[in-house]
Enzyme design. Structure first.
Site, PDB file in Angstrom:
ATOM      1  N   GLY A 155       0.858  -1.194   0.000  1.00  0.00           N
ATOM      2  CA  GLY A 155       0.000   0.000   0.000  1.00  0.00           C
ATOM      3  C   GLY A 155       0.881   1.225   0.000  1.00  0.00           C
ATOM      4  NE  ARG A 156      -2.721   4.868   1.753  1.00  0.00           N
ATOM      5  CZ  ARG A 156      -4.037   4.912   1.963  1.00  0.00           C
ATOM      6  NH1 ARG A 156      -4.747   5.892   1.464  1.00  0.00           N
ATOM      7  NH2 ARG A 156      -4.638   3.991   2.675  1.00  0.00           N
ATOM      8  CB  ILE A 157       3.118   2.395   4.784  1.00  0.00           C
ATOM      9  CG1 ILE A 157       2.230   3.511   5.379  1.00  0.00           C
ATOM     10  CG2 ILE A 157       4.378   2.220   5.638  1.00  0.00           C
ATOM     11  CD1 ILE A 157       1.593   3.167   6.721  1.00  0.00           C
ATOM     12  NE  ARG A 177      -6.434  -7.661   0.072  1.00  0.00           N
ATOM     13  CZ  ARG A 177      -7.531  -7.029   0.462  1.00  0.00           C
ATOM     14  NH1 ARG A 177      -8.585  -7.707   0.827  1.00  0.00           N
ATOM     15  NH2 ARG A 177      -7.577  -5.718   0.504  1.00  0.00           N
ATOM     16  NE  ARG A 238      -3.096  -1.253  14.163  1.00  0.00           N
ATOM     17  CZ  ARG A 238      -2.627  -0.037  13.879  1.00  0.00           C
ATOM     18  NH1 ARG A 238      -1.320   0.161  13.734  1.00  0.00           N
ATOM     19  NH2 ARG A 238      -3.455   0.995  13.742  1.00  0.00           N
ATOM     20  CD  GLU A 267       1.152  -2.087  20.066  1.00  0.00           C
ATOM     21  OE1 GLU A 267       0.562  -1.002  20.212  1.00  0.00           O
ATOM     22  OE2 GLU A 267       1.695  -2.430  19.012  1.00  0.00           O
ATOM     23  CG  HIS A 285       2.113   1.512  17.897  1.00  0.00           C
ATOM     24  ND1 HIS A 285       1.044   0.656  17.944  1.00  0.00           N
ATOM     25  CD2 HIS A 285       2.017   2.117  16.685  1.00  0.00           C
ATOM     26  CE1 HIS A 285       0.337   0.744  16.830  1.00  0.00           C
ATOM     27  NE2 HIS A 285       0.907   1.630  16.045  1.00  0.00           N
ATOM     28  CB  ILE A 286       7.324   5.785  18.025  1.00  0.00           C
ATOM     29  CG1 ILE A 286       8.538   4.909  17.651  1.00  0.00           C
ATOM     30  CG2 ILE A 286       7.117   5.822  19.537  1.00  0.00           C
ATOM     31  CD1 ILE A 286       9.881   5.500  18.072  1.00  0.00           C
ATOM     32  N   GLY A 287       5.594   4.682  14.987  1.00  0.00           N
ATOM     33  CA  GLY A 287       5.724   4.828  13.526  1.00  0.00           C
ATOM     34  C   GLY A 287       5.409   6.222  13.005  1.00  0.00           C
TER      35      GLY A 287
HETATM   36  C1  GLV Z   1      -0.670   3.727  13.762  1.00  0.00           C
HETATM   37  O1  GLV Z   1      -0.355   2.616  14.070  1.00  0.00           O
HETATM   38  C2  GLV Z   1      -1.702   4.022  12.825  1.00  0.00           C
HETATM   39  O2  GLV Z   1      -2.413   3.100  12.384  1.00  0.00           O
HETATM   40  O3  GLV Z   1      -1.859   5.199  12.501  1.00  0.00           O
HETATM   41  C1  GLV Z   2      -1.446   2.861   4.657  1.00  0.00           C
HETATM   42  O1  GLV Z   2      -1.653   4.046   4.467  1.00  0.00           O
HETATM   43  C2  GLV Z   2      -1.069   1.956   3.603  1.00  0.00           C
HETATM   44  O2  GLV Z   2      -1.806   1.910   2.619  1.00  0.00           O
HETATM   45  O3  GLV Z   2      -0.022   1.308   3.716  1.00  0.00           O
END
Ligand code: GLV
Ligand code: GLV
Length: 320
Positions: A155-157, A177, A238, A267, A285-287
């Site tokens: 995805g975006r990330i 997917r 996650r 968590e 969890h500081i992404g």
């Molecule tokens: C952080 O985990 C988020 O989903 O923004």
């Molecule tokens: C979240 O923004 C993703 O699409 O990975």
């Protein structure tokens, strides 16, 4: 009468002040999160909630709030919300995509480099006064440049992580997917492969899928066994994507080289034994945790809320 909004934690920036101009805002303060009972009480008369990923918003919570129009989650992930239940009740759900993509990709790379080059260990070693001279075999890590980066969830990330890999001359394999378009694959220099292939080929395996019933324990005992014993697992998505007990076993058996983890299965609890491994780098969890990003997330969560309260469309709804 102004609409009523519950914000389950104070947010950075000036957004809440803006929200107060159009709504009666109740902000939960204090160190402890709202318990479910407190949440049910606080939400009862509200038209909107700005929630955190730690607030479980299920049908019971929604049914306690007959006026609720919008659940605006201060996160990109929304596995804490029963979206089907919201949809059945005509409640809009929004999240904060895009604004946190680059920060989360940065943190992914921070963990990847930190574990490969043993930065936390090196830091401790240096502070403890153990540095008594350059040595050929002092704190040897693993080369990142030219290795294979395996991405699960493009995805975006995932894509932002891959863009950063260019400078490291990496070979990119990914599983998603749906495969990307050929143009996109060419642009990113990334090759589609099966989940099994990505897992077995990666020197660095990075997870970027949302948590759903299908992706829970995506990385379990068999997947960890299938990884190279020189490979590292990176998770900024996650926690429950990985079976944390199986990960501990894989580390004990040296089935993988190490892990960089920003998220955990339960968590804020962490599998006790994970703390004993030097080849695991941990973050709480500081992404998305940069000042700029957290302010942008607040603005987006608040703008989503204001739009819905005004009867306009959500900016970033999770379903349409
Ligand atoms: C952080 O985990 C988020 O989903 O923004
Ligand atoms: C979240 O923004 C993703 O699409 O990975």
């Amino acid at each position: 009468m102004k609409p009523k909004v519950l914000v389950t934690r104070d947010l950075p920036g000036e957004g809440i002040e803006r929200l107060r101009e159009v709504a009666d805002v109740e902000v939960h303060t204090g160190k402890e999160e709202l318990t479910k009972e407190q949440l049910i009480q606080a939400i009862a008369d509200k038209d909107a909630i700005i929630s955190l990923l730690v607030n479980e918003i299920d049908a019971e919570v929604m049914d306690a709030a007959p006026h609720l129009k919008v659940i605006s989650n201060y996160a990109v992930g929304f596995n804490n919300i029963d979206v089907d239940a919201a949809q059945e009740r005509g409640i809009i759900v929004t999240n904060t995509p895009d604004v946190l993509t680059e920060s989360t990709a940065d943190l992914t790379w921070a963990l990847l480099l930190a574990v490969a080059r043993r930065i936390p260990e090196s830091d401790t070693y240096t502070r403890e006064g153990k540095f008594v001279g350059w040595a050929p075999e002092l704190l040897l890590g693993r080369t990142v440049y030219g290795k294979t980066l395996g991405i699960i969830g493009m995805g975006r990330i995932g894509e932002a992580v891959v863009r950063r890999a260019k400078g490291f001359g990496m070979n990119i394999v990914y599983y998603n997917r749906r495969p990307l378009s050929t143009e996109k694959e060419l642009e990113l220099d990334a090759s589609y492969a099966s989940l099994e292939e990505v897992i077995s080929q990666a020197d660095f395996l990075s997870l970027h899928t949302p948590l759903t019933p299908e992706t829970r324990y995506l990385i379990d005992e068999n997947e960890l066994k299938a990884m190279k014993d020189t490979a590292y697992l990176i998770n900024t998505s996650r926690g429950p994507l990985v079976n944390e007990k199986a990960l501990v076993n894989a580390l004990k058996e040296k089935a993988i080289a190490g892990a960089g983890l920003d998220v955990f299965e339960n968590e804020p609890a962490i599998e006790e034994e994970l703390l004993n491994f030097q080849n695991v780098v941990l973050a709480p969890h500081i992404g998305s945790a940069t000042i700029e990003t957290r302010v942008e997330m607040a603005d987006l969560a608040i703008n989503n809320t204001i739009s819905i309260l005004k009867g306009e469309n959500a900016l970033t709804p999770v379903y349409s």
